[in-house]
Design an enzyme around this catalytic site. Structure first.
Site, PDB file in Angstrom:
ATOM      1  N   HIS A  72       0.836  -1.196   0.000  1.00  0.00           N
ATOM      2  CA  HIS A  72       0.000   0.000   0.000  1.00  0.00           C
ATOM      3  C   HIS A  72       0.873   1.250   0.000  1.00  0.00           C
ATOM      4  O   HIS A  72       2.096   1.170   0.224  1.00  0.00           O
ATOM      5  CB  HIS A  72      -0.943   0.000   1.202  1.00  0.00           C
ATOM      6  CG  HIS A  72      -0.284  -0.161   2.536  1.00  0.00           C
ATOM      7  ND1 HIS A  72       0.651   0.703   3.027  1.00  0.00           N
ATOM      8  CD2 HIS A  72      -0.418  -1.103   3.479  1.00  0.00           C
ATOM      9  CE1 HIS A  72       1.044   0.315   4.214  1.00  0.00           C
ATOM     10  NE2 HIS A  72       0.424  -0.802   4.516  1.00  0.00           N
TER      11      HIS A  72
HETATM   12  P1  TYD Z   1      -2.033  -3.699   7.380  1.00  0.00           P
HETATM   13  O1  TYD Z   1      -1.980  -2.253   7.056  1.00  0.00           O
HETATM   14  O2  TYD Z   1      -2.621  -4.623   6.365  1.00  0.00           O
HETATM   15  O3  TYD Z   1      -0.597  -4.225   7.788  1.00  0.00           O
HETATM   16  P2  TYD Z   1       0.770  -4.251   6.916  1.00  0.00           P
HETATM   17  O4  TYD Z   1       0.988  -2.884   6.387  1.00  0.00           O
HETATM   18  O5  TYD Z   1       1.793  -4.620   7.890  1.00  0.00           O
HETATM   19  O6  TYD Z   1       0.640  -5.309   5.877  1.00  0.00           O
HETATM   20  O7  TYD Z   1      -2.830  -3.846   8.753  1.00  0.00           O
HETATM   21  C1  TYD Z   1      -3.291  -5.088   9.254  1.00  0.00           C
HETATM   22  C2  TYD Z   1      -4.536  -4.836  10.078  1.00  0.00           C
HETATM   23  O8  TYD Z   1      -4.263  -4.039  11.217  1.00  0.00           O
HETATM   24  C3  TYD Z   1      -5.628  -4.123   9.292  1.00  0.00           C
HETATM   25  O9  TYD Z   1      -6.868  -4.706   9.641  1.00  0.00           O
HETATM   26  C4  TYD Z   1      -5.582  -2.712   9.796  1.00  0.00           C
HETATM   27  C5  TYD Z   1      -5.066  -2.863  11.209  1.00  0.00           C
HETATM   28  N1  TYD Z   1      -4.244  -1.717  11.645  1.00  0.00           N
HETATM   29  C6  TYD Z   1      -4.741  -0.846  12.605  1.00  0.00           C
HETATM   30  O10 TYD Z   1      -5.877  -0.991  13.101  1.00  0.00           O
HETATM   31  N2  TYD Z   1      -3.948   0.180  13.022  1.00  0.00           N
HETATM   32  C7  TYD Z   1      -2.694   0.378  12.518  1.00  0.00           C
HETATM   33  O11 TYD Z   1      -1.997   1.338  12.934  1.00  0.00           O
HETATM   34  C8  TYD Z   1      -2.201  -0.523  11.510  1.00  0.00           C
HETATM   35  C9  TYD Z   1      -0.837  -0.348  10.916  1.00  0.00           C
HETATM   36  C10 TYD Z   1      -3.014  -1.561  11.120  1.00  0.00           C
END
Ligand code: TYD
Length: 138
Positions: free
Chosen positions: A52
């Site tokens: 992302h």
């Molecule tokens: P995600 O952004 O997919 O993680 P990565 O970038 O490591 O692949 O986040 C995983 C899950 O956690 C998603 O459901 C969103 C949640 N999340 C939060 O609630 N707060 C946060 O600060 C982050 C980074 C993720």
């Protein structure tokens, strides 16, 4: 540092005979006020995380234990891979950078410092949408 570009950051190691200590202060060691931290661990080596870009949030990523890699793309055809493998080295990622984190070692703990509170609305999870937005900017 005053330019908002992807770059590795070296933090001072304040070691003594008791062990090592690294300090990361917002607005000096990293170029933003730290509003949020999270950390990623227990990811298998074949997992790709991230995938992302963020419209607003800037990050610094530090592998405080173990190793991982970060592939970044600017949406304009440029990409680069960085290895994170030292607890006193981080990577600064400005907003509007596509990021994939991968090649996690079994002991990897990836600490993420963020300039903003979590807001799912500012995450761009579709690469074509990111490309379009990136190319609309200067
Ligand atoms: P995600 O952004 O997919 O993680 P990565 O970038 O490591 O692949 O986040 C995983 C899950 O956690 C998603 O459901 C969103 C949640 N999340 C939060 O609630 N707060 C946060 O600060 C982050 C980074 C993720």
């Amino acid at each position: 540092m005053n330019e908002k570009k992807v770059q590795m950051l070296e933090f001072q190691q304040r070691g003594d005979e008791r062990g090592r200590l690294v300090v990361v202060e917002g607005e000096s060691d990293v170029p933003f006020e730290i509003k949020r931290i999270f950390y990623i661990y227990g990811s298998d080596p074949d997992v790709i995380r991230g995938q992302h870009a963020n419209k607003k949030t800037e990050f610094v990523l530090i592998n405080v234990a173990g190793r991982s890699k970060v592939r970044i793309k600017d949406g304009k055809g440029n990409e680069a891979v960085f290895s994170l493998n030292r607890p006193h080295t981080g990577i600064y990622l400005p907003n509007m950078v596509w990021k994939d984190m991968y090649d996690f070692s079994g002991d990897s703990v990836l600490l993420c410092l963020a300039s903003e509170h979590y807001d799912a609305e500012e995450y761009i999870r579709n690469y074509e949408e990111f490309e379009k937005l990136a190319n609309q900017m200067k």
